[in-house]
Design a protein around this motif. Structure first.
Motif, PDB file in Angstrom:
ATOM      1  N   ASN A 202      16.006  71.327  91.458  1.00 13.50           N
ATOM      2  CA  ASN A 202      17.069  71.182  92.458  1.00 13.50           C
ATOM      3  C   ASN A 202      16.512  70.774  93.820  1.00 13.50           C
ATOM      4  N   HIS A 205      15.402  67.136  93.578  1.00 16.53           N
ATOM      5  CA  HIS A 205      16.544  66.241  93.358  1.00 16.53           C
ATOM      6  C   HIS A 205      17.328  66.047  94.655  1.00 16.53           C
ATOM      7  N   ALA A 206      17.448  67.129  95.425  1.00 15.26           N
ATOM      8  CA  ALA A 206      18.196  67.041  96.685  1.00 15.26           C
ATOM      9  C   ALA A 206      17.505  66.139  97.704  1.00 15.26           C
ATOM     10  N   SER A 214      24.224  58.676  96.904  1.00 12.53           N
ATOM     11  CA  SER A 214      24.460  60.109  97.129  1.00 12.53           C
ATOM     12  C   SER A 214      23.112  60.800  97.333  1.00 12.53           C
ATOM     13  N   THR A 215      23.110  61.816  98.168  1.00 13.01           N
ATOM     14  CA  THR A 215      21.863  62.552  98.432  1.00 13.01           C
ATOM     15  C   THR A 215      22.193  63.999  98.744  1.00 13.01           C
ATOM     16  N   LEU A 217      22.130  66.402  96.632  1.00 19.70           N
ATOM     17  CA  LEU A 217      22.778  67.053  95.493  1.00 19.70           C
ATOM     18  C   LEU A 217      21.758  67.809  94.632  1.00 19.70           C
ATOM     19  N   THR A 218      22.150  68.988  94.174  1.00 23.85           N
ATOM     20  CA  THR A 218      21.302  69.708  93.223  1.00 23.85           C
ATOM     21  C   THR A 218      21.657  69.282  91.803  1.00 23.85           C
ATOM     22  N   SER A 221      22.924  74.218  88.175  1.00 19.47           N
ATOM     23  CA  SER A 221      23.601  75.301  88.888  1.00 19.47           C
ATOM     24  C   SER A 221      22.546  76.212  89.494  1.00 19.47           C
ATOM     25  N   ILE A 249      25.523  67.938  87.802  1.00 18.90           N
ATOM     26  CA  ILE A 249      25.712  66.499  88.018  1.00 18.90           C
ATOM     27  C   ILE A 249      26.551  65.955  86.865  1.00 18.90           C
ATOM     28  N   GLN A 254      24.647  59.552  90.066  1.00 15.73           N
ATOM     29  CA  GLN A 254      24.201  60.538  91.046  1.00 15.73           C
ATOM     30  C   GLN A 254      22.802  61.079  90.738  1.00 15.73           C
TER      31      GLN A 254
END
Length: 368
Positions: A202, A205-206, A214-215, A217-218, A221, A249, A254
């Protein structure tokens, strides 16, 4: 095998490696999402299997307690019968043999200890000293269940007392040992592993950017790690991480394979995430697969040690039985009583160990 957790971890990071070869390929992006879902489901299923075993152990204990209570009543009734028969000067050997057999079954089931009183009655108690049969009266063991938690309570008629595992022996102690000690340690290990893997993925990825720009984002969960530096988080931080793990996602656009907006060929973030599987070390010492291997090897080591202990306990029972047979017909009452006590103690230990051995073999199978 292809179905174990270690393989699913490898396949997940391999999917990121493949994506790095062609970061704009939607099929490869979908593969990353699918492998993430497979990995999450594997964690989810392992938790479910372990909790199912805990639930099954509860059912077995409840059934076992019902049988134990019946045997306690039988001993109290036999105490009365033997007392009355021998008070008339008659032979009560058949009833005594029945009582002895039931006492041995109770030793194996719950570690019950027993001794004969001067009035011919047999007193039965738990290893911790709590009474189960006194004279012609039998106590009752009750079970109280809340979710996966089950506790035993001794009803003496006037008071109720909780029974701790330290006060038990035999099969039920073995079941409780697996349910309350070993399975929770496995669940804790799975939660830690799921948390470390998902939070590191996460975090990275973020940092990246998807095809749709898009940026932040994890991928999974749960929270993102605050850094890539290994540390030991509080247990509350990763509680239930394995059970709740999922991919959040939903659109392959994304998937953050790059680090630069509008650069469809940028694969730098995909490469970094692919390398997490080998470069990130839990507690600074174990990558994800070696951490999982450590968990499963502990189960194997304990199973092997338990098997050795079981063999020793079974040998001791045989030796005590031989000694006891040698004393048959000889007027050595104190020695006979001591031998019976020792024999039942080892019978209880052997049943405890054989129960643990059986459950350990089941748990080792969960490596699949």
């Amino acid at each position: 095998t292809e179905n174990n957790l270690a393989t699913k971890i490898d396949q997940f990071f391999d999917a990121w490696q493949e994506l790095s070869t062609n970061p704009s390929d939607l099929v490869l992006r979908d593969t990353v999402l699918q492998q993430g879902k497979v990995l999450s489901t594997t964690f989810n299923n392992m938790v479910e299997k372990l909790q199912t075993i805990q639930s099954n152990i509860n059912d077995a204990i409840i059934s076992g307690v019902e049988d134990i209570n019946s045997k306690l009543e039988q001993i109290a009734e036999l105490n009365s019968n033997i007392y009355q028969i021998e008070a008339r000067g008659q032979n009560a050997n058949t009833a005594r043999d029945q009582r002895e057999a039931i006492a041995q079954e109770l030793a194996e089931a719950i570690g019950a200890e027993s001794y004969e009183n001067q009035n011919t009655t047999l007193s039965v108690q738990l290893p911790g000293g709590l009474p189960l049969v006194t004279g012609f009266d039998a106590m009752t063991i009750e079970t109280e269940t809340t979710g996966l938690d089950l506790k035993l309570v001794l009803d003496t008629g006037s008071i109720h007392r909780d029974i701790d595992i330290k006060q038990l022996g035999g099969k039920i102690a073995g079941q409780l040992d697996i349910r309350d000690r070993f399975i929770p340690s496995l669940l804790d290990g799975l939660d830690r592993l799921a948390y470390e893997l998902s939070s590191q993925v996460n975090y990275q990825h973020a940092q990246g950017i998807g095809l749709d720009n898009s940026t932040g984002l994890t991928f999974f969960s749960g929270p993102a790690a605050t850094s890539t530096t290994p540390g030991t988080p509080p247990a509350a931080t990763y509680a239930d991480a394995a059970r709740n793990m999922s991919v959040i996602i939903t659109n392959s656009n994304q998937v953050a394979a790059g680090l630069t907006p509008d650069a469809t060929g940028d694969n730098r973030n995909a490469l970094t995430i692919a390398n997490i599987g080998e470069t990130y070390l839990i507690d600074g010492s174990d990558d994800f697969n070696s951490y999982y291997g450590m968990m499963t090897s502990q189960a194997g080591i304990r199973a092997n040690q338990n098997a050795l202990n079981l063999e020793g306990a079974q040998d001791a029972v045989v030796q005590l039985e031989n000694l006891r047979d040698g004393y048959s017909g000889v007027s050595l009452e104190e020695e006979m009583v001591d031998l019976i006590v020792y024999q039942r103690g080892f019978e209880s230990s052997a049943k405890f160990l054989s129960t643990v051995d059986e459950m350990m073999n089941t748990l080792i199978g969960l490596k699949q």
